[in-house]
Design an enzyme around this catalytic site. Structure first.
Site, PDB file in Angstrom:
ATOM      1  N   ASP A   1       0.842  -1.197   0.000  1.00 19.22           N
ATOM      2  CA  ASP A   1       0.000   0.000   0.000  1.00 19.22           C
ATOM      3  C   ASP A   1       0.873   1.241   0.000  1.00 19.22           C
ATOM      4  O   ASP A   1       1.947   1.269   0.589  1.00 19.22           O
ATOM      5  CB  ASP A   1      -0.906   0.024   1.233  1.00 19.22           C
ATOM      6  CG  ASP A   1      -1.988  -1.032   1.156  1.00 19.22           C
ATOM      7  OD1 ASP A   1      -2.312  -1.446   0.035  1.00 19.22           O
ATOM      8  OD2 ASP A   1      -2.492  -1.436   2.208  1.00 19.22           O
ATOM      9  N   ALA A   2       0.388   2.247  -0.658  1.00 14.13           N
ATOM     10  CA  ALA A   2       1.116   3.509  -0.718  1.00 14.13           C
ATOM     11  C   ALA A   2       0.539   4.473   0.315  1.00 14.13           C
ATOM     12  O   ALA A   2      -0.031   5.497  -0.018  1.00 14.13           O
ATOM     13  CB  ALA A   2       1.048   4.088  -2.122  1.00 14.13           C
ATOM     14  N   CYS A   3       0.640   4.109   1.570  1.00 11.23           N
ATOM     15  CA  CYS A   3       0.135   4.963   2.637  1.00 11.23           C
ATOM     16  C   CYS A   3       1.104   6.124   2.843  1.00 11.23           C
ATOM     17  O   CYS A   3       2.307   5.958   2.797  1.00 11.23           O
ATOM     18  CB  CYS A   3       0.016   4.185   3.943  1.00 11.23           C
ATOM     19  SG  CYS A   3      -1.128   2.813   3.834  1.00 11.23           S
ATOM     20  N   GLY A   4       0.568   7.275   3.071  1.00 10.69           N
ATOM     21  CA  GLY A   4       1.431   8.416   3.300  1.00 10.69           C
ATOM     22  C   GLY A   4       0.657   9.710   3.193  1.00 10.69           C
ATOM     23  O   GLY A   4      -0.561   9.730   3.114  1.00 10.69           O
TER      24      GLY A   4
END
Length: 50
Positions: free
Chosen positions: A25-28
């Site tokens: 996942d590209a959490c940010g």
């Protein structure tokens, strides 16, 4: 260690470099800032029109 460069290169050519093991996942948080410190909504307005 015995390293067969040609064999490794052929495997890469056959399979490619993509591996689903590297997916995540590209959490940010993304931020848009004015480098001069001026508060403005102008950039957000321009981006929403593109």
């Amino acid at each position: 260690m015995n390293f067969d460069k040609d064999n490794v290169m052929q495997k890469v050519a056959d399979k490619g470099l993509y591996s689903p093991l590297y997916e995540h996942d590209a959490c940010g948080v993304g931020m848009v800032v004015n480098i001069h410190g001026n508060k403005s909504h102008d950039l957000v307005d321009k981006a929403s029109r593109c």
